[in-house]
Design a protein around this motif. Sequence first.
Motif, PDB file in Angstrom:
ATOM      1  N   GLY A  54       0.736  -1.177  -0.016  1.00 59.10           N
ATOM      2  CA  GLY A  54       0.059  -0.116   0.077  1.00 59.10           C
ATOM      3  C   GLY A  54       0.805   1.117  -0.198  1.00 59.10           C
ATOM      4  N   ILE A  55       0.346   2.449   0.078  1.00 60.32           N
ATOM      5  CA  ILE A  55       0.696   3.794   0.300  1.00 60.32           C
ATOM      6  C   ILE A  55       0.476   4.380   1.460  1.00 60.32           C
ATOM      7  N   ILE A  56       1.188   4.667   2.154  1.00 54.82           N
ATOM      8  CA  ILE A  56       1.265   5.650   3.399  1.00 54.82           C
ATOM      9  C   ILE A  56       0.300   6.806   3.162  1.00 54.82           C
ATOM     10  N   ASP A  57      -0.988   7.180   3.528  1.00 61.35           N
ATOM     11  CA  ASP A  57      -1.983   8.322   3.206  1.00 61.35           C
ATOM     12  C   ASP A  57      -1.397   9.358   4.180  1.00 61.35           C
ATOM     13  N   ASN A  58      -1.423   9.061   5.416  1.00 59.67           N
ATOM     14  CA  ASN A  58      -1.065   9.919   6.441  1.00 59.67           C
ATOM     15  C   ASN A  58      -0.664   9.548   7.769  1.00 59.67           C
ATOM     16  N   MET A  59      -0.257  10.111   8.788  1.00 59.41           N
ATOM     17  CA  MET A  59      -0.007   9.639  10.173  1.00 59.41           C
ATOM     18  C   MET A  59       0.178  10.686  10.878  1.00 59.41           C
ATOM     19  N   THR A  60      -0.189  10.217  12.344  1.00 55.62           N
ATOM     20  CA  THR A  60      -0.112  11.539  13.454  1.00 55.62           C
ATOM     21  C   THR A  60       1.279  11.808  13.541  1.00 55.62           C
ATOM     22  N   PRO A  61       1.524  12.943  14.050  1.00 59.48           N
ATOM     23  CA  PRO A  61       2.801  13.668  14.445  1.00 59.48           C
ATOM     24  C   PRO A  61       3.643  12.722  15.139  1.00 59.48           C
ATOM     25  N   ASP A  62       3.137  12.005  16.286  1.00 62.24           N
ATOM     26  CA  ASP A  62       3.696  11.272  16.976  1.00 62.24           C
ATOM     27  C   ASP A  62       3.946   9.678  16.462  1.00 62.24           C
ATOM     28  N   GLY A  63       3.540   9.320  15.159  1.00 63.07           N
ATOM     29  CA  GLY A  63       3.645   7.965  14.729  1.00 63.07           C
ATOM     30  C   GLY A  63       2.826   7.213  15.226  1.00 63.07           C
ATOM     31  N   ALA A  64       1.804   7.368  16.149  1.00 65.65           N
ATOM     32  CA  ALA A  64       1.105   6.330  16.767  1.00 65.65           C
ATOM     33  C   ALA A  64       0.214   5.671  15.799  1.00 65.65           C
ATOM     34  N   VAL A  65      -0.621   6.590  14.938  1.00 63.78           N
ATOM     35  CA  VAL A  65      -1.508   6.171  14.239  1.00 63.78           C
ATOM     36  C   VAL A  65      -1.216   6.449  12.524  1.00 63.78           C
ATOM     37  N   VAL A  66      -1.392   5.259  11.833  1.00 58.57           N
ATOM     38  CA  VAL A  66      -0.953   5.377  10.198  1.00 58.57           C
ATOM     39  C   VAL A  66      -1.988   5.127   9.695  1.00 58.57           C
ATOM     40  N   TRP A  67      -2.231   5.691   8.541  1.00 62.73           N
ATOM     41  CA  TRP A  67      -3.474   5.377   7.652  1.00 62.73           C
ATOM     42  C   TRP A  67      -2.780   5.012   6.354  1.00 62.73           C
ATOM     43  N   VAL A  68      -2.983   3.776   5.880  1.00 61.03           N
ATOM     44  CA  VAL A  68      -2.461   3.162   4.594  1.00 61.03           C
ATOM     45  C   VAL A  68      -3.666   2.808   3.656  1.00 61.03           C
ATOM     46  N   TRP A  69      -3.479   3.258   2.401  1.00 59.01           N
ATOM     47  CA  TRP A  69      -4.244   2.851   1.221  1.00 59.01           C
ATOM     48  C   TRP A  69      -3.774   1.396   0.779  1.00 59.01           C
ATOM     49  N   ILE A  70      -4.615   0.493   1.005  1.00 54.29           N
ATOM     50  CA  ILE A  70      -4.110  -1.032   0.676  1.00 54.29           C
ATOM     51  C   ILE A  70      -4.456  -1.330  -0.701  1.00 54.29           C
ATOM     52  N   THR A  71      -3.421  -1.577  -1.519  1.00 59.52           N
ATOM     53  CA  THR A  71      -3.526  -1.900  -2.886  1.00 59.52           C
ATOM     54  C   THR A  71      -4.343  -3.269  -3.242  1.00 59.52           C
ATOM     55  N   GLY A  72      -5.647  -2.821  -4.067  1.00 61.87           N
ATOM     56  CA  GLY A  72      -6.388  -3.921  -4.374  1.00 61.87           C
ATOM     57  C   GLY A  72      -7.563  -4.579  -3.255  1.00 61.87           C
ATOM     58  N   THR A  73      -7.761  -3.737  -2.178  1.00 65.73           N
ATOM     59  CA  THR A  73      -8.473  -4.359  -1.231  1.00 65.73           C
ATOM     60  C   THR A  73      -9.574  -3.160  -0.787  1.00 65.73           C
ATOM     61  N   SER A  74      -9.625  -3.059   0.625  1.00 63.65           N
ATOM     62  CA  SER A  74     -10.507  -1.860   1.063  1.00 63.65           C
ATOM     63  C   SER A  74     -10.054  -0.605   0.861  1.00 63.65           C
ATOM     64  N   PRO A  75     -10.733   0.530   1.061  1.00 66.17           N
ATOM     65  CA  PRO A  75     -10.012   1.682   1.055  1.00 66.17           C
ATOM     66  C   PRO A  75      -9.127   1.972   2.323  1.00 66.17           C
ATOM     67  N   ARG A  76      -8.677   3.032   2.527  1.00 66.43           N
ATOM     68  CA  ARG A  76      -7.933   3.516   3.519  1.00 66.43           C
ATOM     69  C   ARG A  76      -8.105   2.787   4.882  1.00 66.43           C
ATOM     70  N   ARG A  77      -7.047   2.279   5.390  1.00 67.21           N
ATOM     71  CA  ARG A  77      -7.157   1.509   6.715  1.00 67.21           C
ATOM     72  C   ARG A  77      -6.208   2.234   7.790  1.00 67.21           C
ATOM     73  N   MET A  78      -6.746   2.197   9.110  1.00 65.94           N
ATOM     74  CA  MET A  78      -5.956   2.851  10.167  1.00 65.94           C
ATOM     75  C   MET A  78      -5.257   2.128  10.984  1.00 65.94           C
ATOM     76  N   PHE A  79      -4.106   1.980  11.280  1.00 69.99           N
ATOM     77  CA  PHE A  79      -3.356   1.178  12.124  1.00 69.99           C
ATOM     78  C   PHE A  79      -2.872   1.841  13.465  1.00 69.99           C
ATOM     79  N   LEU A  80      -2.998   1.218  14.573  1.00 77.77           N
ATOM     80  CA  LEU A  80      -2.500   1.968  15.633  1.00 77.77           C
ATOM     81  C   LEU A  80      -1.202   1.209  16.092  1.00 77.77           C
ATOM     82  N   ALA A  81      -0.393   1.956  16.926  1.00 77.27           N
ATOM     83  CA  ALA A  81       0.789   1.476  17.455  1.00 77.27           C
ATOM     84  C   ALA A  81       0.914   0.109  18.225  1.00 77.27           C
TER      85      ALA A  81
END
Length: 79
Positions: free
Chosen positions: A36-63
């Motif tokens: 996927g491609i990193i869409d955005n992330m919080t300044p502290d890096g604790a939350v990252v949003w990723v556009w996953i290739t070929g599946t669901s839209p953007r997903r959020m991951f927590l540290a």
Amino acid sequence: MDANAGNDYEPPANWGTLKPGQAVQVKEAGHADGTGIIDNMTPDGAVVWVWITGTSPRRMFLAGDPVAILPEQETPAAF
């Protein structure tokens, strides 16, 4: 249950090097590996949003999630 449980997580060390727009490999327990491609992330890096290739839209991951988000060139052979 402690309302503050989970707030002590520090972002995984490799998340601090990620940048929006960067191509990544996502390795999540119980799921097929993806890219996927990193869409955005919080300044502290604790939350990252990723556009996953070929599946669901953007997903959020927590540290604290059981997931590895690695720059594509740093992907280990096994997770």
